[in-house]
Design a protein around this motif. Structure first.
Motif, PDB file in Angstrom:
ATOM      1  N   UNK A   1     -19.863 -71.666  32.686  1.00 47.57           N
ATOM      2  CA  UNK A   1     -20.876 -70.379  32.757  1.00 47.57           C
ATOM      3  C   UNK A   1     -21.926 -70.889  33.867  1.00 47.57           C
ATOM      4  N   UNK A   2     -22.336 -72.149  33.993  1.00 52.29           N
ATOM      5  CA  UNK A   2     -23.431 -72.729  34.725  1.00 52.29           C
ATOM      6  C   UNK A   2     -23.165 -73.591  35.842  1.00 52.29           C
ATOM      7  N   UNK A   3     -22.366 -73.115  36.698  1.00 52.89           N
ATOM      8  CA  UNK A   3     -21.848 -74.107  37.925  1.00 52.89           C
ATOM      9  C   UNK A   3     -23.231 -74.467  38.587  1.00 52.89           C
ATOM     10  N   UNK A   4     -24.023 -73.673  38.848  1.00 50.62           N
ATOM     11  CA  UNK A   4     -25.274 -73.984  39.469  1.00 50.62           C
ATOM     12  C   UNK A   4     -26.083 -74.980  39.183  1.00 50.62           C
ATOM     13  N   UNK A   5     -26.021 -75.260  37.726  1.00 50.22           N
ATOM     14  CA  UNK A   5     -26.854 -76.525  37.088  1.00 50.22           C
ATOM     15  C   UNK A   5     -25.928 -77.779  37.436  1.00 50.22           C
ATOM     16  N   UNK A   6     -24.669 -77.741  37.548  1.00 50.91           N
ATOM     17  CA  UNK A   6     -23.806 -78.904  37.834  1.00 50.91           C
ATOM     18  C   UNK A   6     -24.124 -79.200  39.262  1.00 50.91           C
ATOM     19  N   UNK A   7     -24.215 -78.337  39.958  1.00 50.63           N
ATOM     20  CA  UNK A   7     -24.420 -78.370  41.552  1.00 50.63           C
ATOM     21  C   UNK A   7     -25.764 -79.299  41.733  1.00 50.63           C
ATOM     22  N   UNK A   8     -26.761 -78.848  41.024  1.00 55.87           N
ATOM     23  CA  UNK A   8     -28.076 -79.443  41.107  1.00 55.87           C
ATOM     24  C   UNK A   8     -27.982 -81.125  40.666  1.00 55.87           C
ATOM     25  N   UNK A   9     -27.054 -81.160  39.459  1.00 53.23           N
ATOM     26  CA  UNK A   9     -27.098 -82.480  39.197  1.00 53.23           C
ATOM     27  C   UNK A   9     -26.120 -83.445  39.953  1.00 53.23           C
ATOM     28  N   UNK A  10     -25.153 -82.785  40.237  1.00 50.87           N
ATOM     29  CA  UNK A  10     -24.265 -83.561  41.395  1.00 50.87           C
ATOM     30  C   UNK A  10     -24.910 -83.916  42.805  1.00 50.87           C
ATOM     31  N   UNK A  11     -25.639 -83.037  43.188  1.00 49.01           N
ATOM     32  CA  UNK A  11     -26.439 -83.330  44.553  1.00 49.01           C
ATOM     33  C   UNK A  11     -27.439 -84.511  44.323  1.00 49.01           C
ATOM     34  N   UNK A  12     -28.205 -84.551  43.096  1.00 56.25           N
ATOM     35  CA  UNK A  12     -29.227 -85.687  42.984  1.00 56.25           C
ATOM     36  C   UNK A  12     -28.647 -86.760  42.713  1.00 56.25           C
ATOM     37  N   UNK A  13     -27.597 -86.738  41.917  1.00 58.02           N
ATOM     38  CA  UNK A  13     -26.779 -87.929  41.659  1.00 58.02           C
ATOM     39  C   UNK A  13     -26.001 -88.774  42.901  1.00 58.02           C
TER      40      UNK A  13
END
Length: 364
Positions: A48-60
C-alpha cells in the motif's frame, strides 16, 4: 528539525530510535551509523505504500547501498510461512550475507515478518525498522519481537531479534488512513494505563489535537511511548522476569478477538482497545480497582472511535480456548495483566476461568 534520539540500552544489542518529521535525507546517514559495514539492503515494504519504499531506497542508494525490494500484500494474512519463505528465497538467490541489511518499511505486519526473516536467515541479519503506522512507531518496531501467525493463534511462531536501529519519521503518518491512525492510539493509551498516569492525563487533555494529528502532539506521544517501552525492554528483554508482560495489557483478550474474528476483521489496535476494557472490568471484578478507572479508559477510547467491547456474535468457548494458548499461560492457568491503579498493572495468575467467561458474556 533535528531528530530526537531515544536509546534502548541492551549492552551489545543496544540501539537508537530516531524520531523526526520530514527528514528523509537523514535516514541513510542514520542507517550507516548503525550498520557501518553493510553495503546491501533488502527493502521489505507493504504494497500500500510504494512511495515510502521509493524514498527509503533512493536515500540508501545515494549513500552507497545496493538495494533489492520485496513488496508484501497488505494485511495480517501476510504474516505467513508463504511470505516468510518468499523473503528467504530472495535472500538466498541474491545471495545475501550476514552483513546484508533488512529494512522493514511499513506497519507491524511488515516489521514482524521482515524481522523474523532477518532473525532466521543465516542465523541473523541486521535489521532497520522504518515504521510507517502509528501502531508500529509506538510499539512493534521497538523491542525485538518478530514472528508470524499460526491458524491456532497470533504470533505463535517467532523469535526475539533486536533491530540495529529504528527510524521514525512522523511525516509518514500524513498518508495513513484514519482507521489505522486511530487504531494505533490504543497502544498509546495502554502506556498511560500501565506506566504513566501523567501521560494518560495528557492524552485526555489533548485528545482533540492528537485526533487532528497536530505535529507537536504526535511527536510527543510517539517519543513518550518509545521511552516507556524502552524502559521495560531494558529491564526484561526476553520476558524472563515477567516485567515485559505488562506491555501485553489487554492483549490476552485482544489476540482471541483477532483470531475469532478472522485476521484483518479488526485491526490490532481495535482489538487491544476492547481487550483493555475487558481486562479493566476483570480487575474491577477482582476488587483491584474502582469502576472509575475503567470508565476513564472507555471515555478516552470512545473519543478516538475505538471499540470498547467484543462483537456479540463471537462465540465464547473458542475465545476461552484461545486464552489457554496465550504465551503468558503457565501450567494450565490463565494469567492476565490487570491494573491496580492508573499507571500501574500487575501480572495475575489467580483469575478463575469463570471470571473471564463472565466478562466476555457481559461485555458485548
Amino acid at each position: 528539525m533535528a531528530s530526537l534520539r531515544v536509546p534502548v540500552n541492551l549492552g551489545p544489542r543496544s540501539y537508537s530510535i530516531a524520531i523526526s518529521s520530514g527528514d528523509a535525507d537523514g535516514l541513510a546517514a542514520f542507517a550507516r551509523q548503525a550498520v557501518p559495514k553493510s553495503n546491501r539492503a533488502l527493502v521489505v515494504v507493504d504494497a500500500a505504500i510504494p512511495q515510502h519504499a521509493d524514498l527509503v531506497e533512493r536515500n540508501l542508494q545515494a549513500a552507497g547501498w545496493q538495494t533489492r525490494r520485496v513488496t508484501i500484500p497488505s494485511g495480517e494474512a501476510s504474516k505467513s510461512t508463504a511470505e516468510l519463505s518468499r523473503l528467504w528465497d530472495v535472500l538466498a538467490d541474491w545471495p545475501a550475507d550476514r552483513k546484508t541489511l533488512v529494512v522493514a518499511v511499513g506497519g507491524g505486519v511488515i516489521g514482524d515478518l521482515a524481522g523474523f526473516a532477518a532473525a532466521t536467515y543465516a542465523r541473523g541479519l541486521p535489521l532497520l525498522m522504518v515504521p510507517t503506522t502509528l501502531l508500529s512507531m509506538v510499539d512493534s518496531s521497538v523491542g525485538g519481537k518478530t514472528g508470524i501467525n499460526h491458524p491456532s493463534g497470533k504470533n505463535l511462531i517467532g523469535a526475539f531479534h533486536q533491530p540495529a536501529a529504528v527510524w521514525i519519521d512522523t511525516a509518514f503518518l500524513d498518508t495513513l488512513p484514519e482507521r489505522e491512525f486511530l487504531s494505533g492510539l490504543a497502544e498509546v493509551i495502554k502506556y498511560g494505563v500501565i506506566l504513566d498516569a501523567d501521560f494518560f492525563a495528557y492524552l485526555e487533555a489533548h485528545a482533540d489535537a492528537i485526533r487532528r494529528r497536530d505535529a507537536d502532539a504526535i511527536r510527543r506521544i510517539v517519543a513518550r511511548s518509545c521511552e516507556l517501552k524502552a524502559v521495560v525492554v531494558e529491564q526484561d528483554e526476553r520476558e524472563e522476569t515477567g516485567l515485559r508482560a505488562i506491555l501485553n495489557y489487554g492483549h490476552t483478550f485482544a489476540h482471541v478477538f483477532e483470531t475469532i474474528g478472522g485476521y484483518g476483521a479488526w485491526l490490532h489496535g481495535e482489538a487491544v482497545a476492547a481487550g483493555m476494557v475487558c481486562a479493566s472490568r476483570l480487575a474491577e471484578k477482582q476488587g483491584l480497582i474502582s469502576a472509575e478507572l475503567t470508565e476513564r479508559q472507555r471515555r478516552l477510547l470512545a473519543r478516538f472511535d475505538l471499540p470498547i467491547a467484543p462483537k456479540s456474535e463471537w462465540p465464547i468457548d473458542p475465545m476461552i480456548a484461545g486464552m489457554y494458548r496465550d504465551k503468558k499461560t503457565e501450567l494450565g492457568r490463565l494469567r492476565f495483566i490487570l491494573p491496580t491503579k492508573l499507571g500501574h498493572v500487575e501480572l495475575r495468575d489467580d483469575v478463575p476461568e469463570t471470571a473471564a467467561r463472565e466478562i466476555l458474556q457481559t461485555a458485548s
